[in-house]
Enzyme design. Structure first.
Site, PDB file in Angstrom:
ATOM      1  N   VAL A  57       5.773  54.981  33.982  1.00 33.22           N
ATOM      2  CA  VAL A  57       6.053  55.613  35.274  1.00 33.22           C
ATOM      3  C   VAL A  57       7.254  56.552  35.162  1.00 33.22           C
ATOM      4  CG1 VAL A  57       6.662  55.220  37.698  1.00 33.22           C
ATOM      5  CG2 VAL A  57       5.058  53.675  36.550  1.00 33.22           C
ATOM      6  N   CYS A  58       8.256  56.149  34.405  1.00 36.83           N
ATOM      7  CA  CYS A  58       9.518  56.896  34.319  1.00 36.83           C
ATOM      8  C   CYS A  58       9.345  58.370  33.943  1.00 36.83           C
ATOM      9  CB  CYS A  58      10.483  56.213  33.364  1.00 36.83           C
ATOM     10  SG  CYS A  58      10.918  54.537  33.884  1.00 36.83           S
ATOM     11  N   PRO A  59       8.554  58.703  32.902  1.00 37.94           N
ATOM     12  CA  PRO A  59       8.457  60.126  32.562  1.00 37.94           C
ATOM     13  C   PRO A  59       7.767  60.956  33.635  1.00 37.94           C
ATOM     14  CG  PRO A  59       6.980  58.846  31.180  1.00 37.94           C
ATOM     15  CD  PRO A  59       7.835  57.863  31.945  1.00 37.94           C
ATOM     16  N   ILE A  62      10.719  61.810  35.934  1.00 34.45           N
ATOM     17  CA  ILE A  62      11.660  62.720  35.287  1.00 34.45           C
ATOM     18  C   ILE A  62      11.064  64.117  35.198  1.00 34.45           C
ATOM     19  CG2 ILE A  62      12.909  63.185  33.142  1.00 34.45           C
ATOM     20  CD1 ILE A  62      12.928  60.056  32.757  1.00 34.45           C
TER      21      ILE A  62
END
Length: 185
Positions: A57-59, A62
Site C-alpha cells: 500500500v505504501c508505494p 508515496i
C-alpha cells in the site's frame, strides 16, 4: 501507544533526522530539522508517514503524493515523507521501485523511532508508524492530523483540500473546496 497522538494546536516536536533527497551518488542524504518548519516566508509543511518500506500500500501513497507535488508547491507547502526505516533502506527502495525513483520530496528516516513515538503514532506491537499525516503552519504548530490503520491508504486530494481550507484562515463548510465561498458570520 504509550501516549496520545499530538494534535491540533500543539507545536511539532523538535527533531533532526537524515533523509533521502536524491539518487545521485554523493548527494543522496540531507539532514532535516524541525527548525525548517518555522519560517517567515509563510511556508507550510505537510509530513506524511507510512508503516514500512518494501510493502504494497505504501508505494501507492508515496507515488500519489509525488504526482501531486506541484499542488503542494503551488500552495507554498513543503512535502516530507517519513517512516521508521533507515535512510539506506529508503535509498534502496527508491532505486528498486519504478514509482519511487523520481521523488521530488525527501524520505525522512526515523530509525530511532523517537519522532514517531513523540508524535504518538508508533504502533506498540510492531514498533512501526501508523499512516499519519500532519499539516504544520509556518509557526511550527500542528493544524491538522489524520491517522489511518496500517492497511488503508489515504486520499491525497483530501490532504490538499484541507491545506487549502487551513490557508484561507476562514470558516470553511463541509465539503468546501478551493474557490468556493467560505462562511460569513
Amino acid at each position: 501507544m504509550s501516549k496520545g497522538i499530538l494534535s491540533v494546536g500543539q507545536p511539532f516536536p523538535a527533531f533532526k533526522k537524515a533523509a533521502v533527497v536524491s539518487l545521485e551518488k554523493g548527494k543522496e542524504f540531507f539532514d532535516i530539522t524541525s527548525e525548517d518548519f518555522v519560517n517567515e516566508e509563510g511556508r507550510w509543511t505537510v509530513m506524511f508517514w507510512w508503516p514500512k518500506d518494501f510493502t504494497f500500500v505504501c508505494p501507492t501513497e508515496i507515488a500519489e503524493f509525488n504526482k501531486n507535488f506541484g499542488e503542494f508547491r503551488d500552495r507554498n507547502a513543503s512535502l516530507i515523507g517519513a517512516s521508521t526505516d533507515s535512510e539506506f533502506v529508503h535509498l534502496a527502495w527508491r532505486k528498486n521501485h519504478d514509482d519511487l525513483r523520481d521523488l521530488k520530496f525527501p524520505m525522512l528516516a526515523d530509525t530511532s523511532k523517537s519522532l514517531a513515538e513523540e508524535l504518538g503514532i508508533l504502533d506498540t506491537h510492531e514498533k512501526i508508524a501508523y499512516r499519519a499525516t500532519f499539516i504544520i503552519d509556518p509557526q511550527g504548530t500542528i493544524r491538522w492530523v489524520s491517522v489511518y490503520d496500517l492497511n488503508v491508504g489515504r486520499n491525497v486530494k483530501e490532504v490538499v483540500r484541507v491545506l487549502d481550507a487551513l490557508q484561507t484562515d476562514e470558516l470553511c463548510p463541509c465539503n468546501w473546496e478551493k474557490g468556493a465561498e467560505t462562511l460569513k458570520v
